[in-house]
Write a protein that holds these residues in place. Structure first.
Motif, PDB file in Angstrom:
ATOM      1  N   CYS A 607       0.814  -1.223   0.000  1.00  0.00           N
ATOM      2  CA  CYS A 607       0.000   0.000   0.000  1.00  0.00           C
ATOM      3  C   CYS A 607       0.847   1.273   0.000  1.00  0.00           C
ATOM      4  O   CYS A 607       0.296   2.374  -0.039  1.00  0.00           O
ATOM      5  CB  CYS A 607      -0.961   0.001   1.181  1.00  0.00           C
ATOM      6  SG  CYS A 607      -0.110  -0.083   2.758  1.00  0.00           S
ATOM      7  N   CYS A 612      -4.589   2.127  -0.777  1.00  0.00           N
ATOM      8  CA  CYS A 612      -4.844   1.482   0.519  1.00  0.00           C
ATOM      9  C   CYS A 612      -5.852   0.352   0.318  1.00  0.00           C
ATOM     10  O   CYS A 612      -6.838   0.516  -0.382  1.00  0.00           O
ATOM     11  CB  CYS A 612      -5.410   2.532   1.469  1.00  0.00           C
ATOM     12  SG  CYS A 612      -6.150   1.866   2.967  1.00  0.00           S
ATOM     13  N   TYR A 613      -5.607  -0.806   0.916  1.00  0.00           N
ATOM     14  CA  TYR A 613      -6.556  -1.914   0.778  1.00  0.00           C
ATOM     15  C   TYR A 613      -7.277  -2.186   2.096  1.00  0.00           C
ATOM     16  O   TYR A 613      -7.788  -3.275   2.336  1.00  0.00           O
ATOM     17  CB  TYR A 613      -5.873  -3.178   0.239  1.00  0.00           C
ATOM     18  CG  TYR A 613      -4.559  -3.512   0.911  1.00  0.00           C
ATOM     19  CD1 TYR A 613      -4.517  -4.108   2.153  1.00  0.00           C
ATOM     20  CD2 TYR A 613      -3.352  -3.216   0.277  1.00  0.00           C
ATOM     21  CE1 TYR A 613      -3.315  -4.391   2.775  1.00  0.00           C
ATOM     22  CE2 TYR A 613      -2.136  -3.498   0.887  1.00  0.00           C
ATOM     23  CZ  TYR A 613      -2.132  -4.090   2.137  1.00  0.00           C
ATOM     24  OH  TYR A 613      -0.937  -4.363   2.748  1.00  0.00           O
TER      25      TYR A 613
END
Ligand code: SF4
Length: 641
Positions: A607, A612-613
């Motif tokens: 990330c 962003c995950y």
């Protein structure tokens, strides 16, 4: 009351023990402050031998920060070897600090940093030698508060009976908060005794006090729930995150070991955290997000540290040092600064895909080529997808070719065995990879003096990782695979002799697995092993698997659980895990999804360089990724305050 040094009583014993110098203290940059001039006194311990414990960065950082405070002193203690333990018991000498040789039992706080769970029996030895009751509930106001920290403290449950508190995450700020709380409580005349002090610590939300939480179990042995048993303490205890490493440029004056130690170099941490997302890696998961130290602070810390110590090697520390956004400028700046001197640079952990010619050249500019270790971790492309180690075979061959062409003759490769979904074939692929590495090295250099050492460690599923639900492979399976791999390397007539092979049997990993994912009931096993003589379990010459299995059987006889239940059993989504009330910031649903992705061989990008995950850490902890490039240069050096 003055606390006398024990050194006079200790000195006659020193000629009778191995490596007596480790008990003497007085290292360059160590400190002994006036006992009576301080009102809060810390003793920090690394629960292993001096040679392993002294270089520990966490202890060195906190030691310096605490000693910088007015009215606060901090000393260190390490595990004593069994020969010394015997003599100390015979002569009634308690566990002592190496700085002032003061009895550990006289301090206000006894802080123990656990990098590995295999140090738990050494905690019991130290407590017992110090005259501190093993059970936290038996301690009185005269005893220190025993606080656990370090990565293993992210699941403190197996040692919950023996500690008063645990702190998770970065220690720099929280040690000062704890110091203030103790100071106030003492100044007020210790109202409410020890219980009140622990309550004040627990109320901060960042100190876990096990006695304030009740664990209930289901008939089948799983945990029903963990609940606070006192109002005012939080349901979950948060980890601590230092957001600006430049404000904490420690250690400024690293300790220089008196006796031989595992690392004899000056280390500067260049960033903290890692978001590469390797699914087996607890350190990467629990230290998120990435926070870089600036290139200018790094330059000055190296300069100050070298001046203060006289070391000739600088290690640029982190979980994956070549990932610093300005690593090339750092390496170049340092190589320029120390050109013509004997100072060499090393990157103790370098990712396969982040190593390149320029970096190689900068690292070797001042002469020395220290060891190069790369960690593909998994032998086959398939298993590397499972563990999210996004390194291809081409990456590895390109990288080792760079290293061999730039003068290295020996490259070390680190792998794991026993990974989730692993088959014999995945492990045998390590032999194929090693062969290709030697082939590439010979081709790149035209010579035959190329070597590669393959080191294999047993995989242990860790709390707060996507593999926290996984079944650990039993040691028979791991051992059989390791032997097959050894045979495959030996059989290779053309390349086998250029490949070194190092491995340990799978038994210690099973015990580490028990201690890593254990709950409070595992405390009974630890105590029984210790009473049976268990010491230094991280050392193969002391580790005794039969003792652990026997003691586990005896201690858990009346429980519906056993060693296999804790280790080789897969957990499901609904199970309450012993560490669920310790908040690392990671979202449990995200971890579960990542575990499913592992089983489906789906990879997740870093990330730092991709969107962003939603692992949960940044919003939960109020933190953010902090990376450069800043565009600044290391030289000229700017003084760090
Ligand atoms: S919350 Fe997002 S940006 Fe922060 S560490 Fe997790 S994935 Fe990375």
């Amino acid at each position: 009351m003055p606390v006398e040094s024990l050194f006079e009583r200790l000195e006659p014993l020193l000629p009778l023990v191995q490596k007596p110098i480790q008990y003497v203290g007085g290292e360059l940059n160590s400190q002994v402050k006036d006992w009576d001039a301080c009102d809060v006194r810390w003793c920090l311990m690394y629960p292993d031998a001096y040679e392993v414990g002294l270089p520990n960065q966490g202890i060195q950082i906190l030691y310096e920060i605490l000693n910088e405070q007015d009215g606060v002193l901090c000393e260190r203690t390490y595990s004593v070897w069994p020969d010394m333990e015997r003599l100390m018991r015979e002569h009634e000498i308690p566990q002592f600090t190496v700085d002032g040789h003061r009895p550990v039992g006289a301090f206000d706080v006894f802080g123990v940093s656990f990098a590995t769970e295999l140090g738990y029996t050494n905690l019991l030895t130290a407590l017992d030698l110090a005259g501190i009751p093993l059970d936290a509930v038996d301690r009185g106001d005269e005893h220190p508060i025993v606080i656990a920290g370090g990565h293993a403290a992210f699941n403190p449950e197996p040692i919950a009976d023996f500690i008063d508190a645990a702190v998770v995450g970065d220690g720099e700020q929280i040690v000062l908060t704890i110091t203030e709380i103790i100071r106030d409580w003492k100044r007020e005349g210790r109202p409410g005794g020890r219980e009140e002090l622990l309550f004040r610590l627990a109320k901060t939300g960042g100190v876990y006090v096990p006695r304030f939480y009740t664990v209930e179990y289901l008939p089948d042995g799983r945990i029903r729930r963990v609940t606070p048993n006192r109002s005012g303490v939080p349901w979950r205890v948060s980890k601590h995150t230092v957001m600006n490493l430049d404000e904490w440029p420690y250690p400024k004056k690293p300790l220089v070991p008196l006796a031989e130690s595992v690392h004899e170099r000056m280390s500067v941490e260049i960033f903290r955290g890692c978001t590469r997302g390797c699914r087996f890696c607890q350190a990467g998961m629990i230290t998120r997000p990435v926070r870089e130290r600036s290139i200018t602070t790094i330059g000055e810390m190296v300069e100050q540290g070298l001046r203060a110590t006289g070391f000739e090697e600088v290690g640029l520390l982190s979980l994956s040092s070549a990932d610093h956004s300005e690593i090339l400028d750092i390496a170049k700046g340092l190589a320029d600064r120390y050109e013509g001197s004997k100072t060499s640079l090393s990157l103790p952990s370098t990712r396969v895909d982040a190593f390149n010619v320029t970096l190689a050249n900068e690292l070797t500019r001042n002469g020395r080529r220290s060891g190069l270790t790369f960690a593909p971790e998994g032998g086959s492309e398939r298993i590397r997808k499972v563990i999210n180690k996004m390194v291809t075979e081409d990456d590895l061959i390109r990288t080792v070719t760079t290293a061999y062409s730039n003068g290295w003759r020996h490259v070390k490769l680190y792998f794991m065995c026993g990974l989730p979904t692993e088959t014999d074939e995945d492990v045998l692929q390590i032999a194929v990879l090693a062969r290709k590495v030697i082939e590439a090295g010979r081709k790149a250099t035209g010579g035959r003096d190329i070597r590669c050492t393959v080191s294999i460690g047993g995989f242990v599923p860790k709390p707060h990782t996507p593999f926290q639900w996984a079944a650990q492979a039993d040691h028979e399976t791991v051992d059989a695979r390791l032997l097959k791999l050894r045979d495959a390397i030996r059989k290779d007539k053309q390349y086998g002799r250029a490949i070194g092979y190092r491995y340990h049997d799978g038994k210690p990993s099973i015990i580490e697995g028990l201690l890593s994912r254990g709950d409070r009931r595992v405390g009974k096993v630890i105590r029984r092993v210790w009473e049976d003589g268990g010491r230094f379990d991280g050392w193969s010459e002391y580790f005794d698997f039969d003792r652990w299995t026997r003691c586990a059987e005896e201690a858990l006889r009346d429980e519906p659980v056993d060693l296999d239940w804790y280790t080789t059993r897969e957990r499901d989504y609904s199970e309450v895990l012993p560490w669920d009330h310790i908040d690392s910031g990671l979202d449990k649903d995200w971890l579960w999804k990542d575990w499913q992705d592992a089983l489906n061989e789906v990879e997740v990008e870093d990330c730092r360089w991709n969107p962003c995950y939603d692992c949960g850490v940044c919003p939960q902890m109020g933190t953010e990724i902090q990376i450069g490039p800043t565009g600044k240069k290391l030289l000229p050096l700017v003084e760090v305050k």
